[in-house]
Design a protein around this motif. Structure first.
Motif, mmCIF file in Angstrom:
data_model
loop_
_atom_site.group_PDB
_atom_site.id
_atom_site.type_symbol
_atom_site.label_atom_id
_atom_site.label_comp_id
_atom_site.label_asym_id
_atom_site.label_seq_id
_atom_site.Cartn_x
_atom_site.Cartn_y
_atom_site.Cartn_z
ATOM 1 N N LEU A 157 0.551 -0.977 -0.127
ATOM 2 C CA LEU A 157 -0.532 -0.615 -0.216
ATOM 3 C C LEU A 157 0.921 1.103 -0.105
ATOM 4 O O LEU A 157 0.354 2.552 -0.867
ATOM 5 C CB LEU A 157 -0.618 -0.074 0.810
ATOM 6 C CG LEU A 157 -1.634 0.671 1.307
ATOM 7 C CD1 LEU A 157 -3.010 1.423 -0.011
ATOM 8 C CD2 LEU A 157 -2.799 1.266 2.527
ATOM 9 N N MET A 158 2.239 1.281 0.597
ATOM 10 C CA MET A 158 2.604 2.126 1.154
ATOM 11 C C MET A 158 3.091 2.801 -0.262
ATOM 12 O O MET A 158 3.785 4.130 -0.690
ATOM 13 C CB MET A 158 3.824 2.105 1.976
ATOM 14 C CG MET A 158 3.119 2.182 3.181
ATOM 15 S SD MET A 158 1.617 3.896 4.152
ATOM 16 C CE MET A 158 3.078 4.930 3.179
ATOM 17 N N SER A 205 2.441 2.145 -3.042
ATOM 18 C CA SER A 205 1.740 2.881 -4.570
ATOM 19 C C SER A 205 1.378 4.273 -4.018
ATOM 20 O O SER A 205 1.388 4.745 -5.136
ATOM 21 C CB SER A 205 0.105 1.862 -4.570
ATOM 22 O OG SER A 205 -0.384 2.048 -3.585
ATOM 23 N N VAL A 206 0.523 4.493 -2.830
ATOM 24 C CA VAL A 206 0.999 5.418 -2.566
ATOM 25 C C VAL A 206 2.406 6.617 -2.938
ATOM 26 O O VAL A 206 2.393 7.909 -3.104
ATOM 27 C CB VAL A 206 0.831 6.136 -0.634
ATOM 28 C CG1 VAL A 206 0.685 7.066 -0.391
ATOM 29 C CG2 VAL A 206 -0.648 5.320 -0.183
ATOM 30 N N VAL A 207 3.457 6.023 -2.308
ATOM 31 C CA VAL A 207 4.585 7.100 -2.460
ATOM 32 C C VAL A 207 4.822 6.721 -4.463
ATOM 33 O O VAL A 207 5.367 8.005 -4.273
ATOM 34 C CB VAL A 207 5.642 5.681 -2.066
ATOM 35 C CG1 VAL A 207 7.540 6.701 -2.382
ATOM 36 C CG2 VAL A 207 5.927 5.942 -0.744
#
Lengths: 1057, 384
Positions: free
Chosen positions: B373-374, B376-378
């Motif tokens: 998830l992180m 993809s956020v980054v």
């Protein structure tokens, strides 16, 4: 960025334009010193203002109107111009910012008024290539070039007075923002926000699922207590929970719902059975009812038919009569038709006979006229031909003649031209001749004038000589005049003198008298005295005699002393002198006067030379003579002038005469030539005219026309006659033809007529009429259309009768043997059965509905359920991550991601800062970040600083530092930050640092250390400026900018020791 | 002729805010002893008499006493004093016309106008005359007037100014000439980097960027050059061009240097004998390194800078007091601790951090799903 120069006008305490050049200093560290309030901080304010539009202090904001200088009049516009260079790689680019703050200026409109209006400021940016930056967002562009916002700039490059504590003591949130730009940690903030938005999305999803589920659940048809559902309470409980709150118990609910659905299904099936039974029953009753209805209808129709039959039997009689009449009328009209045909034919026959007769008469007449006309026609034709021939011959002649006339006309034109020319030449030569004569005349005139005035010149000169000579006389006259005037004045003074003389004489006599008297008195007195002393026998002091016969017995006592006498004597002498002087003067004047008279006389005598006069009348004579001479002079000069003009005119005249004569000759020659031409053309003309038939064109044409006219006339007449002849011929032919035809057709017609008659007679017989009058009556009295109406009535009657009969028959068949039924009862029954059926139907519908809805809900809910589980799980993860990243976790660590990251960078800054801080504090202190475990409690203190004392080995908050220590800490941090910025080689490159005061709070040692550190930094290429009033610094720092302030404002000057 | 060369007295200086008056008086006493012993003909003090341009009353009194002692100790000697960069030129020059009558030559102001020249004192001995040139501290702006510069022209550099001042004197180098000067002379022609190699003390005022460096070759023709300004006794390129250094250590960086005076004996031209004599101060300036345990064993009255080498946290409440008891004249305490090392490691490792890695560091307990998830956020944040 490194400053190059700054220029201030009417800014703060700087009234006139002041420029400070930073490029010309030998060392990069310089001191700005001056008295309190002289304008040192204003220099920094100016730099910050130029870049950011506000003065340097963060707490004490100054901008706009506050910055306008009060040392100069409002006329001067406040302005700051700041030039700095940015190093990009090897090249350095120079930017210039000009900024004008909001300021007041006097209104231009009214003079003498004291109105000011506030005018907005503006900013200009000049790019390195010299062009101006023309976009609207100049401030943003400047910030971009410099690379720091104002707050950051104030932390790193400019440490303002009293505000260096800000970075030290700022809260973590403020620091976070400041460092965000420096360390480019925006990405973390972005990450946080993205995560937040995703979390929100998930929340929305969950909420959506929940609402969907809830809406589905609301559709469920809940069991009533009457349904006797087993799990009724359970169901209701769950249902209520789910409807109101969240859907955590969805699973259980689904189970119960399934059961409920099953019960719905069984209900539904039962209802269906009942419904079917009801339907059957109703059907049966309906059948019965229908039958009964039919029976009833039959009875009814029987009754009606019977009625009708009764009604119409009455009409039978009348109908019979009508039938009879109708048949008779029919027959009569048949006959009539035939009769009409016969009558017609008869008439026609008669007419034809008449016509034949007429025509027999007309034909011979017509033949006569025809013959007459034919003869005439031939005559006219002959006439016409003749005329035609005549005309043709004339026409040819005329054509020829016309051609000749054309030629003649041309010739005549030529002739005309030549004559004109000749005329013109004649007039020209006449004119020229006249001119010549005129000129000759004026020539003579001029000659005369010249002769007359030939000697005028000589005379004039002589006259001038006379005049000059005469001027002598005039002058002399003037002289005399002058003399006379002087004589007059002299006269005046003479009289004056005489008067004075008289007066002086009088005075003198007076004085003389008094003196004598006084003398006598004195002598008498003296004598008296003497007399007293005189004794007989003693010599008299005066005369010496011894005898004194008459002793003076006068006044012994007199109050006149010798002095008095002397005084009087003096007075008298003075008067005498006076008198003498006056008389001398008078004598002189007299002499002068005499002289003048003599002169005058001489002059007058001399005047006689010039002019005659008697006695004293010289003036008038001279005037007259002068006048005379002037007149003469004028006259002679005029004559001279005129003769000169005449001479000039003479030349011109002669020239003109020459030219005219030449012209005249030319013209004469031309005239001769032309005359010859004229005679030639005239002769040619005569020839032509003689050789033509006709006199003139006109005549020829006239003849032609006449001939034509005649021809036309005869042609016209011929035409007419011809036409009428033809017409007559035709008429005769027609008539003959017509007659033949008619005669042919006549016998046929006769036959036809007879036939018709025969037919008529037959018909009459057929129709059972013997006489014409029989059927004629009927036709007269009754119209034809009566037949139709009669037949209508009859047929109506018959129709109705048959209908009614038929109906009756049918009804009887239906009824057969049955009795009349009771419909009411049957209707009741039927209604009952219907009601029952409806009830069953609705019950079934309900059960079905319930079942189907609940099943549908069940299915969808099952679908949502699986979805929801997944989403809940995801959301749970996301929210925990987000909370941790944004530092919102309750209880523990409130440090968010960005702070965490910035701590790494901050550590590096502190490392650099500590290098200096340790030196400055003699190894006592070191700056640290707050411990990460502690920094998260309560609120985010991740970027707060602590001071670690190397001596005690313990940490304490930075607020516990003293003033001087805080200054050193702030300075170290600023230097550390500057180092960091430089090391990162990022967009921002600040090569300047200005420190405003603060050194006063340090002791000698610390100050020395601080200055040493700054000198190290300046040793590179960083420009460091210090504002301080500390005296020792003047000595230690070589370059100094001295700021002084007087009544006209502040001024600066570089001082080198 | 015997010359005694001292300089950089810095009367009134404070060491870590401690008054050194007593020590200075002591060391002046020692100098007087030397004078008595040596009986020089000329005593030269080459600048930096005082530490501040406006010295305190005590400092002036101290100098007064010192001068009196010198005067009394040497009967016929000439005393030559110039001002240095720490002094105020005008104040040193004060009453020089009066002092001259008593064999004391105090020069504070260098020649400023074109008709002025360096103060020259001519003495003679059995070999002939000796010219003494007293050149006080020169700042280029002071001597502008000598060089016909326009108002707006900047002053010449230090180097150029000194060169021209010496040249215009038209010194007769056939005679014996002694220069007393106070500048930053360096043998530049020998060694380009000598500027950075020269050992400077904390108590000196250093110019920014070393603009005051002067090439020593302009004064090479003097028979002896008595220089001041550098606090460590040293030669400047040749034997006869010397800095005498301060008479005692005035900063921690001078701890351990051998301080003293210089005696120069001038024979006939070309004959020069130079001796150094060590002075012992009342209290030395020292740096004491060691662990806390070791350090407290020593006790001294010297001026001490303590450098504790303990690597662990000291559980001592009153570190300051204990150390102050051991060392009465404690200047400073410095420590060497682990955190120093820590910082260095930190900085090297975490130089350019990938955001994802940092996040992993922030969340030590992240599982695979979270990581994805992180990631993809980054990526979204980076704009990928």
């Amino acid at each position: 960025m490194r400053p190059l120069y700054i220029e201030m006008t009417a800014f703060g305490s700087y009234g006139k334009r002041t420029k400070i050049d930073f490029t010309n200093i030998s060392q990069n560290l310089f001191l700005i010193s001056g008295e309190t309030g002289s304008g040192k901080t204003t220099i920094f304010d100016a730099i910050v203002f130029a870049l950011y539009g506000q003065a340097s202090s963060v707490k004490n904001e100054k901008k706009g109107l506050l910055l306008q200088s009060q040392f100069v009049s409002i006329q001067d516009k406040p302005m700051v111009r700041f030039a700095f260079e940015e190093k990009k790689g090897d090249s350095s680019q120079v930017y210039t910012v000009v900024r004008v703050p909001k300021h007041m200026r006097p209104k231009k409109v009214k003079k003498g008024s004291n109105d000011f209006i506030v005018e907005n400021g503006y900013t200009e940016l000049l790019l390195p290539d010299g062009s101006a930056y023309t976009e609207r967002n100049v401030d943003e562009k400047i910030e971009e070039i410099v690379g720091l916002s104002r707050e950051q700039f104030m932390q790193v490059a400019m440490i303002a007075q009293g505000e260096f504590m800000e970075v030290l003591r700022a809260t973590t949130d403020t620091k976070k923002e400041i460092f965000r730009k420096l360390f480019s940690t925006e990405i973390y903030e972005k990450i946080t926000r993205i995560l937040e938005s995703r979390k929100k999305e998930k929340e929305i999803e969950l909420a959506k699922i929940k609402t969907m589920c809830q809406s589905e659940i609301s559709r469920v048809i809940v069991p009533e207590p009457s349904n006797n559902f087993e799990y009724h309470e359970e169901f209701m409980e769950l249902h209520g929970l789910l409807m109101k709150e969240n859907i955590t118990n969805l699973k259980d609910y689904l189970k119960v719902l399934e059961k409920w659905c099953d019960s719905n299904d069984t209900d539904r099936k039962e209802c269906k059975k009942e419904l079917d039974a009801g339907k059957e029953r109703l059907k049966k009753i309906n059948d019965e009812y229908a039958k009964a209805q039919a029976l009833k209808a039959g009875f009814e129709s029987l009754r009606t038919a019977q009625d009708i039959l009764n009604q119409y039997s009455e009409k039978e009689e009348k109908i019979k009569k009508d039938r009879e009449l109708k048949s008779v009328l029919e027959r009569a009209y048949e006959v009539k038709a035939f009769y009409d045909g016969f009558a017609e034919n008869q008439a026609l026959l008669k007419k034809t006979e008449d016509e034949i007769r007429k025509m027999m008469n007309e034909i011979p007449e017509a033949k006569e006229t025809e013959e007459k006309l034919r003869i005439e026609n031939e005559e006219k034709k002959k006439n016409f031909d003749r005329e035609k021939e005549k005309y043709i011959s004339i026409k040819s002649k005329v054509d020829e003649a016309l051609k000749t006339f054309e030629k003649i006309k041309e010739k005549e034109k030529e002739y005309g031209h030549i004559c004109d020319k000749l005329e013109r030449k004649k007039t020209d030569s006449d004119r020229v001749d006249e001119d010549i004569k005129k000129e000759r005349a004026s020539l003579e005139k001029l000659n005369k004038i010249i002769e007359e005035y030939s000697d005028a010149r000589i005379k004039m000169e002589k006259c001038t000589g006379d005049l000059n000579y005469f001027m002598e006389a005039v002058r002399k006259c003037d002289n005399i005049h002058e003399l006379e005037q002087e004589m007059m004045s002299l006269n005046d003074s003479l009289t004056d003198l005489k008067n004075r003389l008289a007066m002086a004489k009088k005075e003198f006599e007076k004085q003389d008298d008094s003196y004598r008297r006084l003398n006598e008195i004195y002598i008498e007195g003296h004598l008296g005295v003497l007399a007293k002393e005189i004794e007989e026998g003693k010599p008299c002091p005066l005369c010496g005699s011894i005898e004194h016969p008459h002793i003076y017995s006068g006044n012994e006592e007199s109050d006149v002393s010798r002095d008095d006498i002397k005084k009087a004597e003096i007075k008298r002498n003075k008067c005498n002198e006076n008198l003498r002087s006056i008389s001398d003067e008078l004598a002189k004047c007299m002499a002068k006067y005499e002289l003048f008279i003599r002169q005058r006389k001489e002059n007058i005598e001399s005047l006689h030379e010039f002019v005659e006069f008697k006695g004293e009348e010289y003036a008038a004579a001279i005037e007259a003579r002068k006048h005379e001479l002037n007149e003469l002079h004028k006259r002679y000069s005029r004559e001279v002038k005129e003769s000169d003009i005449a001479k000039a005119g003479l030349n011109e005249c002669e020239k003109k005469i020459e030219s005219y004569t030449k012209q005249f000759e030319e013209l004469r020659q031309q005239t001769v030539v032309l005359r010859e031409e004229v005679s030639a053309s005239l002769s040619a003309l005569k020839e032509m005219k003689s050789g033509s038939n006709f006199e003139s064109e006109e005549e020829a044409r006239l003849q032609e026309r006449n001939a034509k006219k005649q021809m036309d006339d005869s042609g016209g007449k011929y035409e007419e006659v011809h036409k009428s002849y033809e017409m007559a011929k035709k008429k005769v032919q027609d008539l003959e033809v017509l007659l033949k035809n008619i005669q042919k057709s006549y016998p046929d017609m006769q036959e036809k007529c007879e036939q018709k008659e025969k037919l008529y007679m037959e018909e009459m017989k057929k129709q059972l009429f013997n006489k014409e009058s029989e059927w004629a009556d009927y036709t007269r009295n009754h119209e034809k259309n009566e037949i139709a109406s009669l037949s209508e009535t009859i047929s109506d009657y018959e129709r109705i009768m048959t209908e009614a009969k038929a109906k009756k028959k049918a009804a009887l068949e239906i009824i057969m043997d049955n009795e009349e039924p009771d419909l009411l009862k049957l209707t009741e029954q039927r209604e009952e059965a219907e009601e029952f059926l409806n009830e069953c139907d609705s019950a079934y519908m309900r059960a079905y509905n319930r079942y189907s809805t609940n099943m549908g809900v069940l299915k969808t809910l099952q679908g949502h359920f699986s979805n929801q589980e997944k989403t809940v799980r995801e959301y749970g993860k996301m929210i925990s991550l987000y909370r941790r990243i944004s530092g919102n976790v309750s209880g523990s660590n409130k440090i968010d991601l960005e702070t965490f990251v910035q701590r790494y960078y901050l550590r590096r800054i502190l490392y650099n800062a500590n290098k200096r801080f340790e030196i400055m504090t003699a190894g006592q202190f070191r700056l640290l970040l707050k411990d990460i475990d502690e920094a998260g409690k309560g609120k985010n203190e991740g970027l707060d600083l602590m001071v670690y004392s190397l001596v005690t080995g313990k940490k304490r908050e930075i607020r516990t530092l003293s003033g001087g220590e805080s200054f050193m800490a702030a300075l170290s941090i600023a230097l550390g930050m500057a180092d960091q910025i430089k090391a990162d080689n990022s967009i921002v490159q600040i090569d300047m640092m200005f420190i405003d005061e603060g050194f006063g709070s340090l002791d000698e040692h610390s100050r020395n250390q601080a200055v040493r550190i700054l000198k190290e930094m300046a040793g590179g290429d960083r420009l460091i400026g210090i504002i301080s009033h500390v005296t020792e610094l003047k000595h230690e720092i070589g370059e100094r900018l001295l700021v002084t302030k007087d009544e006209s404002g502040s001024s600066v000057r570089w001082v080198r020791e | 002729m015997k010359l005694l060369h001292i300089s950089d007295l810095h009367i009134g200086i404070k060491l870590f805010n401690r008054d050194l008056k007593e020590d200075q008086q002591y060391i002046f006493g020692e100098i007087i002893k030397e004078i008595n012993e040596e009986q020089p003909d000329v005593i030269m003090i080459a600048g930096d008499i005082y530490d501040k341009s406006v010295p305190s009353a005590e400092a002036v009194q101290t100098f007064n006493e010192f001068l009196k002692d010198i005067y009394d100790a040497s009967e016929n000697a000439h005393i030559m004093i110039i001002s240095g960069n720490h002094d105020s030129a005008g104040r040193i020059e004060c009453f020089s016309w009066l002092l001259e009558k008593q064999r004391v030559h105090m020069v504070g102001i260098p020649p400023r106008k074109q008709d002025e020249y360096i103060k020259k004192v001519t003495l003679s001995d059995e070999y002939g005359i000796v010219n003494f040139y007293l050149l006080p501290f020169v700042k280029p702006s002071m001597v502008r007037g000598l060089f016909e510069l326009d108002e707006n022209e900047p002053s010449l550099s230090y180097n150029e100014s000194i060169k021209r001042i010496i040249e215009r004197e038209k010194i007769d180098y056939s005679q014996r000439n002694v220069l007393i000067s106070h500048q930053f002379y360096l043998p530049l022609s020998e060694n380009d980097n000598i500027v950075n190699q020269i050992e400077r003390a904390e108590s000196e005022i250093k110019s920014v960027g070393n603009v005051d460096v002067v090439d020593v070759r302009w004064i090479k023709d003097f028979d002896y050059a008595a220089l001041g300004h550098i606090h460590k006794p040293m030669k400047a390129g040749c034997d006869y061009i010397r800095y005498s250094g301060t008479p005692m250590a005035y900063s921690v960086s001078e701890a351990g240097q051998k301080k003293g005076i210089i005696i120069a004996e001038l024979g006939e031209k070309g004959n020069l004998n130079i001796r150094e004599k060590i002075l012992n101060p009342l209290r030395k300036v020292r740096v004491i390194k060691g662990t806390y345990e070791e350090v407290i064993k020593e006790k001294t009255d010297d001026y001490v800078s303590v450098y504790l080498t303990d690597t662990r946290d000291l559980e001592v409440i009153d570190l300051n007091e204990t150390l102050s008891e051991c060392f009465k004249n404690l200047l400073e305490i410095r420590r060497k601790t682990i955190e120093n090392i820590d910082y260095e490691i930190d900085i090297e490792q975490y130089d350019y951090k990938d955001p994802l890695e940092l996040i992993c560091r922030f969340f030590p307990d992240m599982d695979e799903e979270d990581r994805k998830l992180m990631e993809s956020v980054v990526n979204e944040a980076k704009g990928v």
